[in-house]
Design an enzyme around this catalytic site. Structure first.
Site, mmCIF file in Angstrom:
data_model
loop_
_atom_site.group_PDB
_atom_site.id
_atom_site.type_symbol
_atom_site.label_atom_id
_atom_site.label_comp_id
_atom_site.label_asym_id
_atom_site.label_seq_id
_atom_site.Cartn_x
_atom_site.Cartn_y
_atom_site.Cartn_z
ATOM 1 N N HIS A 79 0.855 -1.187 0.000
ATOM 2 C CA HIS A 79 0.000 0.000 0.000
ATOM 3 C C HIS A 79 0.889 1.234 0.000
ATOM 4 C CE1 HIS A 79 -3.702 2.282 1.814
ATOM 5 N NE2 HIS A 79 -3.104 2.951 0.845
ATOM 6 N N HIS A 92 3.328 10.984 0.407
ATOM 7 C CA HIS A 92 4.307 10.395 1.317
ATOM 8 C C HIS A 92 5.754 10.529 0.838
ATOM 9 C CE1 HIS A 92 0.895 8.721 3.450
ATOM 10 N NE2 HIS A 92 0.465 8.138 2.346
ATOM 11 N N GLU A 95 0.682 8.116 -3.817
ATOM 12 C CA GLU A 95 1.622 7.727 -2.764
ATOM 13 C C GLU A 95 2.873 8.593 -2.792
ATOM 14 O OE1 GLU A 95 1.246 5.317 -0.231
ATOM 15 O OE2 GLU A 95 -0.821 5.617 -0.908
#
Length: 278
Positions: free
Chosen positions: A90, A154, A150
């Site tokens: 993930h 992040h 992502e």
């Protein structure tokens, strides 16, 4: 009252499939705090000390030790996606050293790339797209959207991967490829499927209904991970269906991850860990 100081650095622009790249972004200092996405020139990675531990000191160059030094590696189990004997990724999520989440919009809007597939395809890692498609698929069927999300949310918050950390050796989008490859490598090292299997926890035959009967306990899952790596995970479920296993890390030096005890909460009691249909 805040004092804003802007320091302009020379910018070098180039493109990869139409996406702009800024070599040295403008630095913005607000009061006494430096914006996380705007870092000044730093120590080159090859000269960073290797024995620093993230979250233990505040005077370390953020290119040498991640400023957001508590991270979660989330591995997911979706019976519709990925190899039958592997958890898929993930993401790897940097948190503050107090365990708080970072802004949902990420940490550097100048590197909010939306074409991660193109960037990775143009990299010098010939296997990364194959590995990403296999081990980091989107459960919505749009891998580029998932990977871009992502990265923006992040990846831009990993201070050791800021372009200024590479000094004159920096190549366009180098940090993007390094981010995704390092996570694939971390997933391979901390292979949740293999750790569970070593403790006799294997996927069961598919069951229908909201309360499957063939389940494992949360304690069984936690003990299997502790037997493998000496720490417990957080285990996430939807109802009884296994969703994800989270491993928490701090960082030694610039990029050596080591597992630590979890800071989050479990959402499972009995766990249905069913075989994939892929």
């Amino acid at each position: 009252m805040h004092l804003f100081t802007t320091l302009s650095l020379a910018a070098v622009l180039c493109t990869v499939h139409g996406a702009p790249f800024v070599r040295s972004p403008t630095l913005v200092v607000q009061g006494n705090a430096l914006d996380i996405d705007m870092l000044p020139p730093h120590t080159a990675p090859g000269t960073c000390p290797i024995d620093t531990i993230s979250c233990q000191r505040t005077d370390i160059d953020p290119c040498c030790s991640p400023q957001n030094g508590l991270l979660v590696l989330a591995q997911q189990w979706d019976t519709r996606w990925g190899p039958s004997d592997q958890f898929t990724v993930h993401g790897l999520w940097p948190d503050t050293c107090q365990g708080k989440q970072l802004p949902g919009s990420g940490c550097d809007h100048t590197r909010a790339y939306s074409n991660i597939t193109d960037i990775l395809s143009s990299s010098n890692d010939p296997d990364i797209i194959r590995d990403m498609n296999s081990l980091w698929p989107s459960n919505k069927g749009d891998n580029n959207w998932f990977w871009s999300h992502e990265w923006v949310k992040h990846g831009t918050c990993v201070t050791t991967l800021h372009p200024t950390c590479y000094a004159d050796s920096y190549l366009p989008y180098q940090e993007v490829t390094e981010y995704f490859r390092s996570i694939l490598d971390l997933r391979a090292k901390y292979n949740v499927y293999a750790a569970l299997n070593a403790s006799g926890i294997v996927p069961t035959e598919p069951e229908t209904g909201r309360r499957p009967k063939n389940t494992y306990s949360l304690d069984q899952f936690k003990q299997a991970i502790r037997d493998a790596w000496g720490v417990e995970p957080n285990v996430k479920c939807r109802g009884r269906q296994l969703q994800e296993v989270w491993l928490w890390f701090q960082v030694r030096g610039r990029d050596t991850y080591y597992p630590v005890e979890p800071r989050g909460q479990d959402t499972c009691y009995r766990i249905s860990y069913q075989q994939k249909s892929t």
